[in-house]
Write a protein that holds these residues in place. Structure first.
Motif, PDB file in Angstrom:
ATOM      1  N   LEU A 262       1.227  -0.994  -0.297  1.00  0.00           N
ATOM      2  CA  LEU A 262      -0.308   0.454   0.243  1.00  0.00           C
ATOM      3  C   LEU A 262       1.008   1.247   0.069  1.00  0.00           C
ATOM      4  O   LEU A 262       2.105   1.543   0.966  1.00  0.00           O
ATOM      5  N   PRO A 263       0.423   2.062  -1.278  1.00  0.00           N
ATOM      6  CA  PRO A 263       1.172   3.675  -0.870  1.00  0.00           C
ATOM      7  C   PRO A 263       1.374   4.506   0.131  1.00  0.00           C
ATOM      8  O   PRO A 263       0.625   4.160   1.219  1.00  0.00           O
ATOM      9  N   ARG A 264       2.262   4.745   0.938  1.00  0.00           N
ATOM     10  CA  ARG A 264       2.351   5.851   2.066  1.00  0.00           C
ATOM     11  C   ARG A 264       1.226   6.819   2.711  1.00  0.00           C
ATOM     12  O   ARG A 264       0.656   7.120   3.234  1.00  0.00           O
ATOM     13  N   SER A 265       0.992   6.884   0.804  1.00  0.00           N
ATOM     14  CA  SER A 265      -0.419   8.053   0.798  1.00  0.00           C
ATOM     15  C   SER A 265      -1.693   7.088   1.486  1.00  0.00           C
ATOM     16  O   SER A 265      -1.821   7.913   2.469  1.00  0.00           O
ATOM     17  N   GLN A 266      -1.574   6.546   1.051  1.00  0.00           N
ATOM     18  CA  GLN A 266      -3.326   4.997   0.939  1.00  0.00           C
ATOM     19  C   GLN A 266      -3.197   4.650   3.123  1.00  0.00           C
ATOM     20  O   GLN A 266      -3.764   5.094   3.495  1.00  0.00           O
ATOM     21  N   VAL A 267      -1.690   4.698   3.443  1.00  0.00           N
ATOM     22  CA  VAL A 267      -1.829   3.999   4.546  1.00  0.00           C
ATOM     23  C   VAL A 267      -1.905   5.179   5.863  1.00  0.00           C
ATOM     24  O   VAL A 267      -3.048   5.084   6.675  1.00  0.00           O
ATOM     25  N   ASP A 268      -1.641   6.091   5.034  1.00  0.00           N
ATOM     26  CA  ASP A 268      -1.827   7.552   6.517  1.00  0.00           C
ATOM     27  C   ASP A 268      -3.758   7.366   6.401  1.00  0.00           C
ATOM     28  O   ASP A 268      -4.323   7.826   7.553  1.00  0.00           O
ATOM     29  N   ARG A 269      -4.268   7.606   5.086  1.00  0.00           N
ATOM     30  CA  ARG A 269      -5.515   7.689   5.162  1.00  0.00           C
ATOM     31  C   ARG A 269      -6.231   6.554   5.648  1.00  0.00           C
ATOM     32  O   ARG A 269      -7.512   7.203   6.483  1.00  0.00           O
ATOM     33  N   ILE A 270      -5.897   5.567   5.549  1.00  0.00           N
ATOM     34  CA  ILE A 270      -6.558   4.181   6.362  1.00  0.00           C
ATOM     35  C   ILE A 270      -6.997   5.094   7.749  1.00  0.00           C
ATOM     36  O   ILE A 270      -7.414   4.524   8.828  1.00  0.00           O
ATOM     37  N   ARG A 271      -5.799   4.855   8.200  1.00  0.00           N
ATOM     38  CA  ARG A 271      -5.376   5.430   9.296  1.00  0.00           C
ATOM     39  C   ARG A 271      -6.075   6.546  10.028  1.00  0.00           C
ATOM     40  O   ARG A 271      -6.521   6.411  11.447  1.00  0.00           O
ATOM     41  N   ARG A 272      -6.178   7.739   9.354  1.00  0.00           N
ATOM     42  CA  ARG A 272      -6.792   8.902   9.884  1.00  0.00           C
ATOM     43  C   ARG A 272      -8.488   7.988   9.654  1.00  0.00           C
ATOM     44  O   ARG A 272      -9.756   8.668  10.444  1.00  0.00           O
ATOM     45  N   ALA A 273      -9.045   7.616   8.888  1.00  0.00           N
ATOM     46  CA  ALA A 273     -10.299   6.948   9.351  1.00  0.00           C
ATOM     47  C   ALA A 273     -10.421   6.212  10.058  1.00  0.00           C
ATOM     48  O   ALA A 273     -12.159   6.079  10.875  1.00  0.00           O
ATOM     49  N   ILE A 274     -10.139   5.275  10.636  1.00  0.00           N
ATOM     50  CA  ILE A 274     -10.147   4.171  11.986  1.00  0.00           C
ATOM     51  C   ILE A 274      -9.646   5.454  12.985  1.00  0.00           C
ATOM     52  O   ILE A 274     -10.519   5.137  13.939  1.00  0.00           O
TER      53      ILE A 274
END
Length: 146
Positions: free
Chosen positions: A65-77
């Motif tokens: 997963l690209p870093r930008s995607q990981v960051d986005r998922i973390r924010r949503a969680i």
């Protein structure tokens, strides 16, 4: 003085199916082409542990997963659960039999060969739905409007 009051240890686990529709480009090997079927479902496994504070570990059956995607998922969680972004680990299984994922969580628009006609496993939903809405009837992993 350190507080030595015992704290309960709580843990929970969940699994969500994240298998995309058939027809998207496959990752992992050069010249793979598009997926022609599903042998096993791809999943995202999550464990949450709480003992004073909560941590979450999520592992997705994806190559990366690209870093930008990981960051986005973390924010949503964090928004959905209150678990701090810094207490969330997102990883992948490095699966060479999963879909190509771009930095917005969609199947890549890159095509290795012409698209096949729809099959019974293909749905007319948005190309992002396979990732953002992992299981029918479940809450989205992440908002598809972000």
């Amino acid at each position: 003085m350190t507080d030595t009051t015992p704290t309960a240890l709580l843990a929970g686990a969940a699994r969500a199916v994240i298998t995309p529709p058939v027809g998207g480009p496959m990752s992992g090997f050069a010249g793979r082409g598009e997926a022609t079927g599903t042998h096993d479902e791809l999943v995202a496994n999550t464990v949450v542990i709480e003992s004073g504070n909560r941590i979450a570990v999520v592992c997705c059956d994806l190559l990366f997963l690209p870093r930008s995607q990981v960051d986005r998922i973390r924010r949503a969680i964090e928004a959905a659960t209150g678990i701090r972004e810094t207490d969330i680990v997102i990883s992948t299984s490095h699966n060479h039999y999963g879909p190509v994922v771009d930095d917005r969580g969609r199947r890549s628009s890159r095509r290795a060969r012409p698209r096949r006609p729809p099959t019974s496993r293909t749905s007319p939903t948005s190309s992002r739905d396979w990732f953002w809405r992992p299981a029918a009837g479940s809450a989205p992993l992440c908002s598809d409007t972000e």
